[in-house]
Design a protein around this motif. Structure first.
Motif, mmCIF file in Angstrom:
data_model
loop_
_atom_site.group_PDB
_atom_site.id
_atom_site.type_symbol
_atom_site.label_atom_id
_atom_site.label_comp_id
_atom_site.label_asym_id
_atom_site.label_seq_id
_atom_site.Cartn_x
_atom_site.Cartn_y
_atom_site.Cartn_z
ATOM 1 N N LYS A 53 -4.340 8.856 6.974
ATOM 2 C CA LYS A 53 -3.903 7.944 7.600
ATOM 3 C C LYS A 53 -4.513 8.416 9.224
ATOM 4 O O LYS A 53 -4.860 7.554 10.206
ATOM 5 N N LYS A 84 -10.379 7.132 9.092
ATOM 6 C CA LYS A 84 -10.163 7.266 9.836
ATOM 7 C C LYS A 84 -9.541 9.260 10.496
ATOM 8 O O LYS A 84 -9.332 9.699 11.387
ATOM 9 N N PRO A 137 -7.009 7.861 13.895
ATOM 10 C CA PRO A 137 -6.630 7.124 13.301
ATOM 11 C C PRO A 137 -7.178 5.545 12.981
ATOM 12 O O PRO A 137 -6.261 4.622 12.788
ATOM 13 N N ASP A 138 -8.047 5.780 14.742
ATOM 14 C CA ASP A 138 -8.239 3.736 15.610
ATOM 15 C C ASP A 138 -9.058 3.033 14.753
ATOM 16 O O ASP A 138 -10.559 1.863 14.882
ATOM 17 N N ALA A 139 -10.108 4.250 14.645
ATOM 18 C CA ALA A 139 -11.125 3.873 13.655
ATOM 19 C C ALA A 139 -11.863 2.320 12.922
ATOM 20 O O ALA A 139 -12.718 1.884 12.567
ATOM 21 N N SER A 171 -9.712 -0.507 10.697
ATOM 22 C CA SER A 171 -8.997 -0.813 10.257
ATOM 23 C C SER A 171 -8.664 -1.907 9.203
ATOM 24 O O SER A 171 -9.387 -0.990 8.238
ATOM 25 N N ASP A 202 -3.627 -4.142 6.204
ATOM 26 C CA ASP A 202 -3.035 -3.228 5.730
ATOM 27 C C ASP A 202 -2.489 -3.186 4.733
ATOM 28 O O ASP A 202 -2.778 -2.324 4.157
#
Lengths: 274, 274
Positions: free
Chosen positions: A113, B158, B163-165, B167, B220
């Motif tokens: 994550k 991710k 990690p931001d790739a 959602s 999320d």
């Protein structure tokens, strides 16, 4: 706190020193941790070698030394040292910690994550380093489901090392016998045998995800099929703490209410607004 | 079978041509599949570009051609073609299928368990290829839990892209709007709106894994916290098929009994002994 909790709850509670990670702890704090650990016999649990950026920042801050060099210089390798993550441990690191009381807690969901990477469990095995399984914090792994972590651990080693590299039994050992070794509790828990605590999780074999041909390897069934949804009973020290999927001594609604109260209070004190 | 099932069950059943994969199907079979697909409008679902060894074997068998070249030569790119896996799809492949009705079904657990690799969902997105989520067969992913696959899909992107790739919302779309596009059903299901079927899964928000601060992003929470254990009700076409976690019209015990009978019969016929 150590005096209060060490050995409490009929010996089930132990005290562990838990400095968060190198970047948020001062040199004197680490010295104090080492001194206290060696004097009282308390293990040291910290997070390290999780992310590449973190490792670069440690080198920057500690005069080019990496995490294991820094721990060696601080005398931490003489303690009972447990590292959460260890994604970026190298063979040189493993050579250096060999012979010490050193273990790794693998947290696969969290490592994905946060984009950290995939720890190499086979390298730990070859170096004789015991590996346990963990969930890290809720923000990094949400479900806090050790069965899900066991499954993911096995799947990730297979894509890293090939489909035959890590069996269901290898994976279950992370949460049982090897996990107990990682915590130094191998004489008390981790296998089912006379003289150990009766800490048992009973799975509901009538769930679809655990249904299979009678010839199926049961370790594989549990490692790849189970999640906490399949947990029927939990015995701790021989006492039934979960029965038919329900907590016997704690009130879930009350836990939610109390969590909500604490969370509101925490957000208020932090000054964060949404 | 196509005549029997196409449009059955009040229009909910459709027929799909399902040749397993290139290595187990002859050239004339693929020609027949193309002809039937174009004549009847039935989509083609197959497994391809799953493993490196498979891709090498295809080149060996088909005179150096890879999967996409072979499909192009067989006229399959003119059909509504859905590929399970697609782990080893290249940019050249994506250029070649652009503009056609081409989609990918991502099966992350299976791709890990067989050591195949991690498909690049961002590359599919950039090429405008719709991606659905799948479980492959039970032997490759055990739980057959699409929520678990959604979670794993997001986690793997991710670690692949940062990690931001990817959602929680990106992940949920694989199982809803984008999954519907991958199946060509975007006008019927995949989003909640007037004129579409009322196909809904209602989650039990009072489970620990879905508990969070009220400020938490709900997509999320579902993408990273849910599994099928959190499914409370399922409506298909507005009809309650699962109520409070139980099938309303099917008998689970009967399904087990029938499965056991069929499995025994299958093992007997196969001549395999254990």
């Amino acid at each position: 706190m150590g005096d209060r909790f060490e050995g409490a709850a009929e010996g089930r509670l132990r005290y562990v020193l838990n400095p968060r990670f190198i970047l948020s702890c001062s040199d004197p704090l680490w010295e104090g941790v080492r001194e206290l650990s060696l004097r009282r016999g308390w293990p040291v649990h910290t997070h390290a070698l999780e992310q590449r950026d973190e490792t670069l920042a440690v080198r920057e801050l500690k005069g080019g030394r990496d995490e294991v060099q820094y721990f060696a210089d601080q005398g931490l390798l003489a303690t009972d040292l447990r590292l959460a993550h260890g994604v970026w441990i190298t063979h040189e690191h493993l050579d250096r910690v060999r012979g010490g009381r050193f273990s790794v807690v693998h947290c696969p969901s969290s490592n994905l994550k946060l984009g950290s990477g995939v720890a190499d469990l086979l390298a730990f095995h070859r170096a004789g380093v015991p590996v346990g399984i963990g969930c890290d914090g809720a923000a990094c792994s949400n479900q806090l489901d050790n069965f899900a972590e066991v499954r993911l651990a096995a799947l990730l080693q297979k894509v890293k090392h090939g489909p035959d590299a890590f069996s269901g039994l290898d994976a279950l050992r992370l949460a049982t016998s090897e996990g107990a070794r990682a915590l130094g509790l191998q004489d008390e828990v981790g296998t089912i045998e006379p003289g150990k605590h009766a800490d048992l999780a009973v799975l509901a074999s009538d769930r679809p995800e655990l249904w299979a041909a009678p010839q199926a390897e049961p370790h594989d069934l549990v490692a790849f099929g189970a999640s906490r949804a399949a947990v029927r009973h939990v015995l701790v020290g021989g006492r039934l703490e979960v029965e038919e999927g329900r907590l016997t001594r704690l009130d879930l609604a009350e836990i939610y209410r109390e969590s909500e109260r604490c969370l509101g209070e925490l957000i208020r004190r932090s000054g964060v607004t949404f």
